[in-house]
Scaffold this motif. Structure first.
Motif, short mmCIF file in Angstrom:
data_model
loop_
_atom_site.label_atom_id
_atom_site.label_comp_id
_atom_site.label_asym_id
_atom_site.label_seq_id
_atom_site.Cartn_x
_atom_site.Cartn_y
_atom_site.Cartn_z
N ARG A 96 10.66 2.89 -7.77
CA ARG A 96 12.03 2.95 -8.32
C ARG A 96 12.23 4.24 -9.12
NH1 ARG A 96 11.71 -2.88 -8.79
NH2 ARG A 96 10.74 -2.76 -10.83
N LEU A 97 11.22 4.62 -9.89
CA LEU A 97 11.32 5.86 -10.66
C LEU A 97 11.37 7.07 -9.74
CD1 LEU A 97 11.26 7.31 -13.42
CD2 LEU A 97 8.77 7.30 -13.25
N ARG A 98 10.53 7.08 -8.71
CA ARG A 98 10.55 8.20 -7.76
C ARG A 98 11.92 8.30 -7.08
NH1 ARG A 98 5.86 6.38 -4.70
NH2 ARG A 98 7.22 6.78 -2.93
N GLU A 99 12.48 7.17 -6.73
CA GLU A 99 13.80 7.18 -6.09
C GLU A 99 14.88 7.68 -7.05
OE1 GLU A 99 16.98 4.02 -4.16
OE2 GLU A 99 14.87 3.47 -4.27
N ALA A 100 14.81 7.25 -8.31
CA ALA A 100 15.80 7.69 -9.29
C ALA A 100 15.70 9.19 -9.55
CB ALA A 100 15.61 6.92 -10.60
N LEU A 101 14.49 9.73 -9.52
CA LEU A 101 14.30 11.15 -9.78
C LEU A 101 14.35 11.99 -8.51
CD1 LEU A 101 11.40 11.01 -12.40
CD2 LEU A 101 13.85 11.33 -12.83
N ALA A 102 14.42 11.32 -7.36
CA ALA A 102 14.48 11.99 -6.05
C ALA A 102 13.27 12.90 -5.83
CB ALA A 102 15.78 12.76 -5.89
N VAL A 103 12.09 12.33 -6.08
CA VAL A 103 10.85 13.06 -5.81
C VAL A 103 10.02 12.25 -4.82
CG1 VAL A 103 10.78 14.25 -8.03
CG2 VAL A 103 9.65 12.06 -7.80
N GLY A 104 9.24 12.93 -4.01
CA GLY A 104 8.45 12.26 -2.99
C GLY A 104 7.15 11.69 -3.51
N VAL A 105 6.36 12.52 -4.16
CA VAL A 105 5.04 12.10 -4.63
C VAL A 105 5.00 12.26 -6.14
CG1 VAL A 105 2.56 12.59 -4.52
CG2 VAL A 105 3.97 12.81 -2.47
N MET A 106 4.40 11.27 -6.81
CA MET A 106 4.29 11.34 -8.27
C MET A 106 2.90 10.85 -8.68
SD MET A 106 6.47 9.40 -11.25
CE MET A 106 7.99 9.97 -10.57
N PRO A 107 2.05 11.75 -9.19
CA PRO A 107 0.74 11.31 -9.69
C PRO A 107 0.92 10.38 -10.89
CG PRO A 107 0.84 13.70 -9.50
CD PRO A 107 2.22 13.19 -9.28
N VAL A 108 0.14 9.31 -10.93
CA VAL A 108 0.24 8.32 -12.00
C VAL A 108 -1.14 8.13 -12.62
CG1 VAL A 108 0.83 5.93 -12.58
CG2 VAL A 108 2.10 7.13 -10.78
N THR A 109 -1.19 8.21 -13.94
CA THR A 109 -2.40 7.91 -14.70
C THR A 109 -2.11 6.67 -15.53
OG1 THR A 109 -2.98 10.25 -14.82
CG2 THR A 109 -4.06 8.78 -16.39
N MET A 110 -2.91 5.62 -15.32
CA MET A 110 -2.69 4.35 -16.03
C MET A 110 -3.89 4.00 -16.89
SD MET A 110 -0.76 1.56 -13.70
CE MET A 110 -0.93 2.18 -12.05
N GLU A 111 -3.60 3.49 -18.05
CA GLU A 111 -4.64 2.96 -18.94
C GLU A 111 -4.23 1.54 -19.29
OE1 GLU A 111 -6.03 3.59 -23.54
OE2 GLU A 111 -5.54 5.38 -22.38
N PHE A 112 -5.15 0.61 -19.11
CA PHE A 112 -4.88 -0.78 -19.44
C PHE A 112 -5.65 -1.16 -20.69
CE2 PHE A 112 -3.98 -0.75 -14.88
CZ PHE A 112 -2.74 -1.38 -14.88
N ARG A 113 -4.96 -1.89 -21.55
CA ARG A 113 -5.59 -2.45 -22.75
C ARG A 113 -5.31 -3.94 -22.75
NH1 ARG A 113 -3.55 2.16 -26.99
NH2 ARG A 113 -4.73 3.84 -26.03
N LEU A 114 -6.30 -4.71 -23.11
CA LEU A 114 -6.13 -6.15 -23.18
C LEU A 114 -5.79 -6.55 -24.60
CD1 LEU A 114 -9.06 -7.33 -20.91
CD2 LEU A 114 -6.64 -7.14 -20.34
N SER A 115 -4.77 -7.37 -24.74
CA SER A 115 -4.31 -7.79 -26.05
C SER A 115 -5.11 -8.98 -26.53
CB SER A 115 -2.83 -8.18 -25.98
OG SER A 115 -2.43 -8.71 -27.21
N ASP A 116 -5.43 -8.97 -27.81
CA ASP A 116 -6.09 -10.13 -28.41
C ASP A 116 -5.08 -10.94 -29.22
OD1 ASP A 116 -5.66 -8.27 -30.36
OD2 ASP A 116 -7.66 -8.40 -31.25
N LYS A 117 -3.80 -10.57 -29.11
CA LYS A 117 -2.75 -11.26 -29.87
C LYS A 117 -2.22 -12.49 -29.14
CE LYS A 117 -2.08 -7.95 -33.05
NZ LYS A 117 -3.37 -7.61 -33.54
N GLY A 118 -2.73 -12.76 -27.98
CA GLY A 118 -2.33 -13.97 -27.26
C GLY A 118 -0.96 -13.87 -26.61
N ILE A 119 -0.74 -12.86 -25.78
CA ILE A 119 0.50 -12.75 -25.02
C ILE A 119 0.52 -13.91 -24.04
CG2 ILE A 119 1.81 -11.35 -23.39
CD1 ILE A 119 0.35 -8.91 -24.55
#
Length: 190
Positions: free
Chosen positions: A164-187
């Motif tokens: 959806r972001l690529r379509e909104a920005l009209a770009v073909g390829v977008m490198p993505v760097t993701m970092e996941f953190r686990l919550s201890d707050k009980g989501i």
């Protein structure tokens, strides 16, 4: 959204400048002292005034100074772990358009962060878009519930939010760097 995810750059420059000034001052003083240019220092005197142990308060002061310097070094290392480029402004104009529009990449990043925060297993999201407008890079930090399936969440982000972001920005390829953190707050998983 974090105000500035590239804080270490300013901190690094300030600490390196301070260390450089201290080393220059110490080196200049040592050269002047051993070169005989300081009247209160005799070049023939020993460097230490004897072989007796220093007073206890000197040792305590050294330990306190070492602890403070060690804690400052740990803080500096911790600041290095969160290196993400700054958001940039993009000029959106085509060759046939008379005017131009400026879009902050932070605005687009907030939109994708809000999109991902809508997922049931996600607690919070920080996102930064960086790079030129025609080749942006997305950096995402996702805090998820402790029981979340991170593989499925990653697939969903890459399969829904990023396209959806690529379509909104009209770009073909977008490198993505993701970092996941686990919550201890009980989501709660919805």
């Amino acid at each position: 959204m974090t105000a500035s995810l590239n804080r270490p750059a300013r901190l690094n420059r300030a600490l390196l400048a301070l260390a450089g000034l201290v080393l220059l001052a110490g080196g200049g003083y040592a050269l002047a002292a051993f070169g005989g240019r300081l009247p209160w220092v005799d070049g023939r005197d020993p460097v230490t005034p004897g072989t007796a142990a220093p007073p206890t308060w000197v040792l305590v002061l050294i330990v306190i100074a070492a602890a403070v310097i060690g804690l400052c070094c740990l803080r500096w290392v911790a600041a290095q772990l969160r290196r993400v480029p700054k958001a940039v402004d993009w000029e959106l104009a085509g060759p046939e358009v008379a005017g131009s529009t400026t879009l902050s990449s932070a605005v687009a990043a907030r939109a994708v962060a809000a999109d991902i925060e809508g997922y049931p297993e996600v607690g919070s999201v920080s996102a930064v878009l960086s790079g030129p407008g025609r080749a942006p890079e997305l950096y995402v930090i996702v805090t998820a519930a402790a029981g979340a399936d991170l593989t499925a969440l990653r697939r969903r982000i890459l399969g829904e939010a990023v396209p959806r972001l690529r379509e909104a920005l009209a770009v073909g390829v977008m490198p993505v760097t993701m970092e996941f953190r686990l919550s201890d707050k009980g989501i709660a998983l919805r």
